[in-house]
Design a protein around this motif. Structure first.
Motif, PDB file in Angstrom:
ATOM      1  N   GLU A 188      17.433  -2.884  -3.443  1.00  0.00           N
ATOM      2  CA  GLU A 188      18.476  -1.987  -2.782  1.00  0.00           C
ATOM      3  C   GLU A 188      18.181  -0.574  -2.393  1.00  0.00           C
ATOM      4  O   GLU A 188      18.709   0.039  -1.530  1.00  0.00           O
ATOM      5  N   ASN A 189      16.954  -0.049  -2.994  1.00  0.00           N
ATOM      6  CA  ASN A 189      16.237   1.323  -2.805  1.00  0.00           C
ATOM      7  C   ASN A 189      15.711   1.255  -1.494  1.00  0.00           C
ATOM      8  O   ASN A 189      14.966   2.205  -1.053  1.00  0.00           O
ATOM      9  N   GLY A 190      15.572  -0.007  -0.712  1.00  0.00           N
ATOM     10  CA  GLY A 190      14.898  -0.068   0.319  1.00  0.00           C
ATOM     11  C   GLY A 190      13.451  -0.523   0.302  1.00  0.00           C
ATOM     12  O   GLY A 190      12.648  -0.797   1.256  1.00  0.00           O
ATOM     13  N   HIS A 191      12.982  -0.246  -1.126  1.00  0.00           N
ATOM     14  CA  HIS A 191      11.418  -0.790  -1.209  1.00  0.00           C
ATOM     15  C   HIS A 191      11.395  -2.213  -1.069  1.00  0.00           C
ATOM     16  O   HIS A 191      12.112  -2.984  -1.256  1.00  0.00           O
ATOM     17  N   THR A 192      10.106  -2.532  -0.675  1.00  0.00           N
ATOM     18  CA  THR A 192       9.955  -3.889  -0.727  1.00  0.00           C
ATOM     19  C   THR A 192       8.968  -4.397  -1.702  1.00  0.00           C
ATOM     20  O   THR A 192       8.024  -3.757  -2.259  1.00  0.00           O
ATOM     21  N   THR A 193       9.617  -5.547  -2.538  1.00  0.00           N
ATOM     22  CA  THR A 193       8.832  -5.857  -3.725  1.00  0.00           C
ATOM     23  C   THR A 193       8.047  -7.367  -3.667  1.00  0.00           C
ATOM     24  O   THR A 193       8.652  -8.043  -2.665  1.00  0.00           O
TER      25      THR A 193
ATOM     26  N   ILE B 168      -0.245  -4.373   3.383  1.00  0.00           N
ATOM     27  CA  ILE B 168      -0.448  -5.266   2.062  1.00  0.00           C
ATOM     28  C   ILE B 168      -1.821  -5.407   1.792  1.00  0.00           C
ATOM     29  O   ILE B 168      -2.697  -5.584   2.568  1.00  0.00           O
ATOM     30  N   SER B 169      -2.093  -4.899   0.436  1.00  0.00           N
ATOM     31  CA  SER B 169      -3.610  -4.881   0.039  1.00  0.00           C
ATOM     32  C   SER B 169      -3.583  -6.354  -0.709  1.00  0.00           C
ATOM     33  O   SER B 169      -2.955  -6.689  -1.525  1.00  0.00           O
ATOM     34  N   TRP B 170      -4.556  -7.047  -0.046  1.00  0.00           N
ATOM     35  CA  TRP B 170      -4.375  -8.625  -0.133  1.00  0.00           C
ATOM     36  C   TRP B 170      -5.793  -9.228  -0.732  1.00  0.00           C
ATOM     37  O   TRP B 170      -6.835  -8.819   0.090  1.00  0.00           O
TER      38      TRP B 170
ATOM     39  N   ILE C 199       0.833  -1.241  -0.170  1.00  0.00           N
ATOM     40  CA  ILE C 199       0.012   0.023   0.120  1.00  0.00           C
ATOM     41  C   ILE C 199       0.897   1.296   0.109  1.00  0.00           C
ATOM     42  O   ILE C 199       0.854   2.076  -0.995  1.00  0.00           O
ATOM     43  N   ASP C 200       1.818   1.276   0.871  1.00  0.00           N
ATOM     44  CA  ASP C 200       2.665   2.480   0.907  1.00  0.00           C
ATOM     45  C   ASP C 200       4.143   2.237   1.401  1.00  0.00           C
ATOM     46  O   ASP C 200       4.401   1.442   2.367  1.00  0.00           O
TER      47      ASP C 200
END
Ligand SMILES: Cc1cc2nc3c(=O)[nH]c(=O)nc-3n(C[C@H](O)[C@H](O)[C@H](O)COP(=O)(O)OP(=O)(O)OC[C@H]3O[C@@H](n4cnc5c(N)ncnc54)[C@H](O)[C@@H]3O)c2cc1C
Ligand code: SF4
Ligand code: SF4
Lengths: 118, 441
Positions: free
Chosen positions: A76-81, A102-104, A50-51
């Motif tokens: 690497e940029n800290g984002h979660t994929t 998490i939109s699930w 979500i964010d």
């Protein structure tokens, strides 16, 4: 009618006991996923972060060590994929994320994974 | 105009199908929605199917090819890093055709069998269709919203039979978020020729074995348990671990499964096996406080969706409770249909019958034990290792320097020493007292 339900097994044929004394075959994560039939709903992820700002501040990142198919990776940029196309729809990440970030939802009918044994 | 039916059932698991069967037989129009390609295609369990309720309605099931083997051995063991201490029960005197009502099974096979029974009775099964939520109007559930063209279906009653994640009960406001006490089950079905299985596990014909591994070396001392069940020509091998404990462990669940399979004790049972299918699913283990309400206006919640499981190292039951709750829900709805009243009050008899049945009583009794285990990690992280070590000490056949053997009395003293030094009589006593206390309720 009874005959209509069949066990999906019958895979291993007996060709000498000696063939069945070696160590059990182990599969890594990718090969485990490959044992499943998965129909991917291309372009329609059923799971979304979500964010990313929330992920950046999330210290424990429990999603990365509890998904049974290791779908969550910190880039690497800290984002979660979320590598959602391998999802086996267990529901763990929905509960484990402390921030409900998490939109699930389930994949649409006809998509996602199918068990032959279960 | 939205479609209409008497009862809309979300899911086509064991709970749903037996309810659909009884409702359709009672003359009601029933639609059962299943998101998978076929019933069981998204379902997984250990598993041993408990057939008490099933056999009452479908006495011929053992010959229908829907189950694998009847269990004649239940084995409980504690693992240390390389050793095992086990207790086995073998029961050869239960009568066919149901034996001890414990059959190993595969869900992709069994769920299809049971759903077909519901269809034969007249229920409509719609597969490949996800229900996203219950339709709520003026505080009462009036139908379901399926994710497809014209997906609104109105119904007098909705049965939430959608299993552990139960988004339907949640959408109807009957429960909050699931707690971290829910258990993640991870397993592999591995193949082995049936003759080898029968030889390796000492089975004749369709006999089967159910092995449970409590804590210790099974899952790195975490609060969890491994299992191994023999099917006809496959073995189900896996473990269950509460999400809270899994998170604390910090190991990838798929690696943990490989570790369990390669435990020196387990590995020997799995020689020559090839993985056929990997799977994972939640078990809705939770406190009474986290359970959903079982009824609301126009809705009842059954089986896994209602949190009805008896999941602990001793028992792994849920399919039987799902079927039992499905029967009780259907019978209540048939009454409500006669009276033309589908309010929560009219559906309440389902909840009260449920509470009087084994499904609630077993849940309630054993969840106390599970709660106790949550506050006593030593049952998983310490005792399996220590007890196995004690057994090793006692049964060591040790040579002495002068070419003789250590006398048994010395071994016994070493065991006593070990108990005092490592376990502590006091804390061991207190822990056992806690188990006894938890078991009283
Ligand atoms: C690892 C593990 C081991 C277990 N071991 C055992 C055991 O050995 N013995 C035992 O008796 N029990 C065991 N259980 C528990 C048992 O599996 C459950 O209690 C039982 O399956 C509950 O049945 P149910 O019919 O309520 O729901 P489920 O069997 O969960 O069925 C729900 C159905 O609904 C469908 N569905 C879900 N959501 C939707 C939706 N929104 N729209 C449409 N369809 C939907 C699903 O695809 C599924 O087919 C185990 C569970 C797990 C996870
Ligand atoms: S647990 Fe939630 S917030 Fe944390 S990294 Fe994962 S998705 Fe983001
Ligand atoms: S639902 Fe389960 S398999 Fe899918 S991403 Fe979440 S944790 Fe992984």
């Amino acid at each position: 009618m009874a005959a209509e339900v069949k066990s999906p097994s019958g895979v291993a044929k007996l060709t000498g006991l000696a063939n069945f004394l070696g160590p059990p075959k182990l599969l890594g994560r990718d090969d485990k996923v490959a044992t499943l039939v998965i129909k991917v709903d291309e372009g329609s992820p059923h799971l979304k972060i979500i964010d990313q700002g929330v992920c950046l501040k999330c210290i424990e990142k429990p999603c990365t060590v509890t998904c049974p198919v290791e779908n969550y990776k910190v880039e690497e940029n800290g984002h979660t994929t979320i590598y959602w196309s391998n999802c086996i729809e267990c529901g763990t990440c929905r509960i484990i994320c402390p921030f409900h970030n998490i939109s699930w939802r389930y994949p649409s009918g006809g998509f996602g994974m199918t068990y032959r044994y279960g | 105009m939205a479609e209409r039916c008497d009862v809309a059932i979300v899911g086509a698991g064991p709970g749903a199908s037996i309810a659909a069967y009884l409702l359709a037989k009672g003359g009601l129009e029933v639609i059962m929605f299943e998101r998978g390609d076929y019933p069981g295609s998204k379902a997984m369990f250990g598993g041993v199917l408990y057939t008490t309720v099933l056999s009452k309605f479908f006495p011929d099931f053992p010959g229908a090819g829907c189950v694998e083997r009847h269990v004649i051995e239940k084995r409980f063991s504690m693992l240390s890093e390389s050793n095992e201490l086990a207790l086995s029960f073998k029961f050869l005197d239960f009568e066919p055709p149901y034996y001890n009502h414990s059959f190993t099974a595969l869900r992709a096979v069994f769920d299809r069998y049971l759903a077909r029974k519901a269809e034969e009775a007249g229920a409509v099964l719609i597969t490949q269709t996800v229900v996203d939520e219950a339709i709520v109007s003026d505080g009462r559930v009036v139908g379901v919203r399926a994710r497809r063209e014209g997906g609104e279906v109105l119904a007098n009653v909705v049965i939430a039979a959608d299993g552990a994640n139960s988004l339907i009960a949640q959408s109807a406001g009957l429960r909050g978020e699931l707690p971290l006490s829910v258990i993640l089950g991870v397993k592999e079905v591995v193949s082995l020729p049936r003759e080898v299985i029968e030889d390796r596990f000492s089975l004749e014909g369709d006999e089967g074995a159910a092995y449970e591994y409590l804590g210790g070396g099974a899952v790195r001392g975490a609060m969890g348990a491994g299992f191994l069940y023999t099917n006809r020509d496959t073995i189900s091998v896996g473990y269950g671990i509460p999400l809270g404990a899994l998170k604390a462990l910090g190991v990838q669940p798929d690696e943990l499964l490989n570790e369990f399979k390669m435990h020196p004790v387990v590995r020997r049972l799995l020689r020559g096996t090839t993985p056929e299918e990997y799977s994972a699913h939640l078990i809705p283990e939770m406190t009474p406080h986290d359970l959903p309400r079982f009824v609301g206006d126009g809705i009842v919640v059954i089986g896994g969706a209602a949190g009805l499981v008896n999941a602990n190292p001793l028992f792994h039951e849920g399919t039987n409770m799902a079927m039992a709750s499905g029967v009780m829900a259907a019978e209540t709805i048939l009454q409500a249909h006669k009276a033309g009243n589908f309010s929560a009050k009219a559906l309440e008899p389902y909840a009260s019958r449920l509470r009087e049945s084994f499904a609630w009583q077993d849940y309630d009794r054993y969840q106390g034990l599970t709660r106790m285990a949550e506050t006593h990690p030593q049952f998983f992280s310490k005792y399996p290792y220590e007890f196995t070590r004690l057994a090793r000490k006692l049964f060591s056949v040790a040579p002495t320097d002068d070419g003789m053997q250590v006398p048994k009395r010395t071994l016994e003293l070493a065991v006593a020493d070990h108990v005092l030094a490592e376990l502590g009589l006091m804390s061991l006593g207190l822990d056992l007292l806690d188990v006894a206390k938890a078991a009283m309720f």
